[in-house]
Design an enzyme around this catalytic site. Sequence first.
Site, short mmCIF file in Angstrom:
data_model
loop_
_atom_site.label_atom_id
_atom_site.label_comp_id
_atom_site.label_asym_id
_atom_site.label_seq_id
_atom_site.Cartn_x
_atom_site.Cartn_y
_atom_site.Cartn_z
N TYR A 11 0.84 -1.20 0.00
CA TYR A 11 0.00 0.00 0.00
C TYR A 11 0.87 1.24 0.00
CZ TYR A 11 0.78 -1.17 4.96
OH TYR A 11 1.35 -1.55 6.15
N TYR A 13 0.93 5.16 1.16
CA TYR A 13 0.32 6.23 1.95
C TYR A 13 0.19 7.50 1.10
CZ TYR A 13 0.67 3.53 6.27
OH TYR A 13 0.49 2.57 7.24
N TYR A 19 4.62 0.81 1.64
CA TYR A 19 4.83 -0.21 2.67
C TYR A 19 4.26 -1.54 2.24
CZ TYR A 19 6.37 3.04 6.33
OH TYR A 19 7.08 3.93 7.08
N ARG A 41 14.05 -0.30 5.28
CA ARG A 41 13.95 -1.08 6.52
C ARG A 41 13.07 -2.31 6.27
NH1 ARG A 41 13.63 -0.88 12.06
NH2 ARG A 41 11.60 -1.31 12.99
N GLU A 64 7.64 -1.56 18.58
CA GLU A 64 8.87 -2.10 18.01
C GLU A 64 10.05 -1.98 18.97
OE1 GLU A 64 9.46 -0.32 14.14
OE2 GLU A 64 7.73 -1.49 13.51
C1 FER Z 1 3.07 0.58 8.49
C2 FER Z 1 3.46 1.73 9.13
C3 FER Z 1 4.64 1.74 9.86
C4 FER Z 1 3.87 -0.54 8.60
C5 FER Z 1 5.05 -0.54 9.32
C6 FER Z 1 5.44 0.62 9.96
C7 FER Z 1 4.29 -2.66 7.72
C8 FER Z 1 6.70 0.63 10.67
C9 FER Z 1 7.44 1.75 10.77
C10 FER Z 1 8.79 1.73 11.32
O1 FER Z 1 9.28 0.68 11.68
O2 FER Z 1 9.42 2.75 11.36
O3 FER Z 1 1.94 0.52 7.75
O4 FER Z 1 3.43 -1.62 7.92
#
Ligand code: FER
Length: 163
Positions: A11, A13, A19, A41, A64
């Site tokens: 998707y 944004y 992402y 990342r 995280e």
């Molecule tokens: C998302 C938004 C943010 C996502 C992951 C993140 C996989 C992670 C962000 C980060 O680690 O900085 O939609 O989906």
Amino acid sequence: MENFVGTRFIYQYDNGWEYEMYIKNNTTIDYRIHSGMVGGRWVRNQKVDIVKLTDGVYKVWWTEPTGTDVVVNFMIKEKKSHGVIFFPKWVHEHPQITICYQNDFIDLMVASREKYGTYPKTIVSEFANIILMEKVGENNENIIDRATYKGMIQDIIDGKINN
Ligand code: FER
């Protein structure tokens, strides 16, 4: 949750960030960030919580090792999602530290989280268009198994890799 778990989503944004999230099972995602502030990342086996809000609407959230917190809602029928990302001060100031295959750098994430500042947080709240929604089954280790590269999203759409 049968229609959600085991699905790969790519998707974009509305701010342009691309992402990819693979809902590996009820409690786990793999993900890859193709572009944006932390483009490059990627992470496997992030523990998450998931709830079904109503038909075709699911919420996924997690915290995280970096200290970043994320909440993403998927609206399957509309092919849209909405994410809120709560970045600690240090990730916003030093995003390049987090741009890696995080599983090999957990100690560095924890050390950086302790070394640099947490507050104020930067909150990014964006809608996204789902570009690809693909049922690939649960616990598939071959969906997100390498770093992104220029053109990877098109290669995935074309079925050239990660199938
Ligand atoms: C998302 C938004 C943010 C996502 C992951 C993140 C996989 C992670 C962000 C980060 O680690 O900085 O939609 O989906």
